[in-house]
Design an enzyme around this catalytic site. Sequence first.
Site, PDB file in Angstrom:
ATOM      1  N   ASN A   1       0.831  -1.209   0.000  1.00  0.00           N
ATOM      2  CA  ASN A   1       0.000   0.000   0.000  1.00  0.00           C
ATOM      3  C   ASN A   1       0.868   1.263   0.000  1.00  0.00           C
ATOM      4  OD1 ASN A   1      -2.670  -1.174   0.169  1.00  0.00           O
ATOM      5  ND2 ASN A   1      -2.231  -1.702   2.301  1.00  0.00           N
TER       6      ASN A   1
ATOM      7  N   CYS B   1      -5.055  -8.062  -3.588  1.00  0.00           N
ATOM      8  CA  CYS B   1      -5.584  -6.858  -4.236  1.00  0.00           C
ATOM      9  C   CYS B   1      -6.233  -7.274  -5.555  1.00  0.00           C
ATOM     10  CB  CYS B   1      -4.470  -5.856  -4.478  1.00  0.00           C
ATOM     11  SG  CYS B   1      -5.041  -4.394  -5.375  1.00  0.00           S
TER      12      CYS B   1
ATOM     13  N   ASN C   1      -7.772  -5.440  -7.986  1.00  0.00           N
ATOM     14  CA  ASN C   1      -7.425  -4.669  -9.189  1.00  0.00           C
ATOM     15  C   ASN C   1      -5.985  -4.953  -9.623  1.00  0.00           C
ATOM     16  OD1 ASN C   1      -9.916  -3.346  -9.611  1.00  0.00           O
ATOM     17  ND2 ASN C   1      -9.461  -1.926  -7.941  1.00  0.00           N
TER      18      ASN C   1
ATOM     19  N   HIS D   1     -12.526  -6.478   5.247  1.00  0.00           N
ATOM     20  CA  HIS D   1     -13.431  -5.430   4.748  1.00  0.00           C
ATOM     21  C   HIS D   1     -14.588  -5.230   5.716  1.00  0.00           C
ATOM     22  CE1 HIS D   1     -11.589  -5.174   0.764  1.00  0.00           C
ATOM     23  NE2 HIS D   1     -11.296  -6.446   0.975  1.00  0.00           N
TER      24      HIS D   1
ATOM     25  N   GLU E   1      -9.617   2.761   1.581  1.00  0.00           N
ATOM     26  CA  GLU E   1      -8.755   1.582   1.706  1.00  0.00           C
ATOM     27  C   GLU E   1      -7.781   1.672   2.866  1.00  0.00           C
ATOM     28  OE1 GLU E   1      -6.786  -0.263  -1.529  1.00  0.00           O
ATOM     29  OE2 GLU E   1      -8.360   0.311  -2.950  1.00  0.00           O
TER      30      GLU E   1
ATOM     31  N   CYS F   1     -11.863  -0.682  -5.688  1.00  0.00           N
ATOM     32  CA  CYS F   1     -11.227  -1.741  -4.893  1.00  0.00           C
ATOM     33  C   CYS F   1     -11.880  -3.063  -5.287  1.00  0.00           C
ATOM     34  CB  CYS F   1     -11.418  -1.457  -3.406  1.00  0.00           C
ATOM     35  SG  CYS F   1     -10.715  -2.724  -2.338  1.00  0.00           S
ATOM     36  N   GLY F   2     -11.081  -3.942  -5.894  1.00  0.00           N
ATOM     37  CA  GLY F   2     -11.619  -5.214  -6.388  1.00  0.00           C
ATOM     38  C   GLY F   2     -12.069  -6.126  -5.259  1.00  0.00           C
ATOM     39  N   THR F   3     -11.197  -6.292  -4.252  1.00  0.00           N
ATOM     40  CA  THR F   3     -11.589  -7.138  -3.119  1.00  0.00           C
ATOM     41  C   THR F   3     -12.768  -6.492  -2.377  1.00  0.00           C
ATOM     42  OG1 THR F   3      -9.814  -6.098  -1.825  1.00  0.00           O
ATOM     43  CG2 THR F   3      -9.363  -8.283  -2.730  1.00  0.00           C
ATOM     44  N   GLY F   4     -12.792  -5.145  -2.349  1.00  0.00           N
ATOM     45  CA  GLY F   4     -13.902  -4.428  -1.703  1.00  0.00           C
ATOM     46  C   GLY F   4     -15.219  -4.656  -2.432  1.00  0.00           C
TER      47      GLY F   4
HETATM   48  N1  LIG Z   1      -5.644  -1.555   0.657  1.00  0.00           N
HETATM   49  C1  LIG Z   1      -5.901  -2.957   0.584  1.00  0.00           C
HETATM   50  C2  LIG Z   1      -5.123  -3.623  -0.496  1.00  0.00           C
HETATM   51  C3  LIG Z   1      -5.517  -3.213  -1.884  1.00  0.00           C
HETATM   52  C4  LIG Z   1      -6.924  -3.658  -2.284  1.00  0.00           C
HETATM   53  C5  LIG Z   1      -7.231  -3.264  -3.676  1.00  0.00           C
HETATM   54  N2  LIG Z   1      -7.213  -1.931  -4.068  1.00  0.00           N
HETATM   55  C6  LIG Z   1      -8.190  -4.128  -4.445  1.00  0.00           C
HETATM   56  O1  LIG Z   1      -8.464  -3.799  -5.607  1.00  0.00           O
HETATM   57  O2  LIG Z   1      -8.610  -5.167  -3.949  1.00  0.00           O
HETATM   58  C7  LIG Z   1      -5.613  -3.635   1.918  1.00  0.00           C
HETATM   59  O3  LIG Z   1      -4.749  -3.140   2.680  1.00  0.00           O
HETATM   60  O4  LIG Z   1      -6.207  -4.666   2.178  1.00  0.00           O
END
Ligand SMILES: N[C@@H](CCC[C@H](N)C(=O)O)C(=O)O
Length: 277
Positions: free
Chosen positions: A62, A71, A73, A163, A212, A221-224
């Site tokens: 990060n 991550c 994305n 999350h 984030e 945020c893909g995982t988000g």
């Molecule tokens: N900030 C996140 C890591 C990055 C997540 C990301 N942008 C995505 O697309 O999933 C963390 O510290 O978990």
Amino acid sequence: MEFTKMHGLGNDFIVWFGYQELPPEASELAVRLCDRHFGVGADGLVYILPSEKADFCMRIINSDGSEAEQCGNAIRCAAKYVYDRKHINREQITIETLGAGVQQVELTVVDGLVRQVKVDMGEPILDGLKIPTTLDLASVINQSIEAGGSGFRFTAVSMGNPHCVIYVEDASGFDLEAWGPKLECHPLFPKKTNVEFATVRSRDHIDMRVWERGAGPTLACGTGACATLVASVLNGYSDRRAIVSLKGGDLDIEWNENDNHVYMTGPAEVVYDGRLS
Ligand SMILES: N[C@@H](CCC[C@H](N)C(=O)O)C(=O)O
């Protein structure tokens, strides 16, 4: 030092290829280079490394120098990078992550150009202690949390990284700066958390804005987006497949009933190649 600037829906990264392992200076470099005034400017550094378990390994640092487990994305960007630069000549690629195991990625290539990237993001983690939260619950759905003198209801989901999903009346107008930092560092989340503010438009369409962990407000945020879809299903707000609209664009997210895996489909783009002196 040659790098490539890439983004997934405006969530932008400085991508490195050619290292054998994560360099010890990665954290310090992230702080310096991600700075948008004194550096290159990015939400994080992405290292594409060799792997013993998969075609490649991806590590993400990060912009504050902390390392994330996964991550969404960045993994799309990494897959496009290795395909475009001919480090692999298959459209199905496996990528090892720090906290979400080996993920299967499938590229849609039209006329030699990568148009879309679909990632099997694996099974969401719902167990409270494993997310991690301090709540010893089998799932953390619609629980209450207090921050800055205000109360919210949240649902917690891990996609390898934590999350905290909060439903609000208007995600696109929500004051991320006011609440994001307080929730990110809330003691309920021992490893801190990413924070998603979501508004359900319909059963197959959700608006989301993200604060984030370790990077602050980003355009996507893909995982988000995956965690938000899972949270929406758990709360009975959406179907198992929906478009999640972020500030930087849309992701198609499906939480498959048969294998319990979450699938994310979206674009990945190269901005430019650069060299640091
Ligand atoms: N900030 C996140 C890591 C990055 C997540 C990301 N942008 C995505 O697309 O999933 C963390 O510290 O978990």
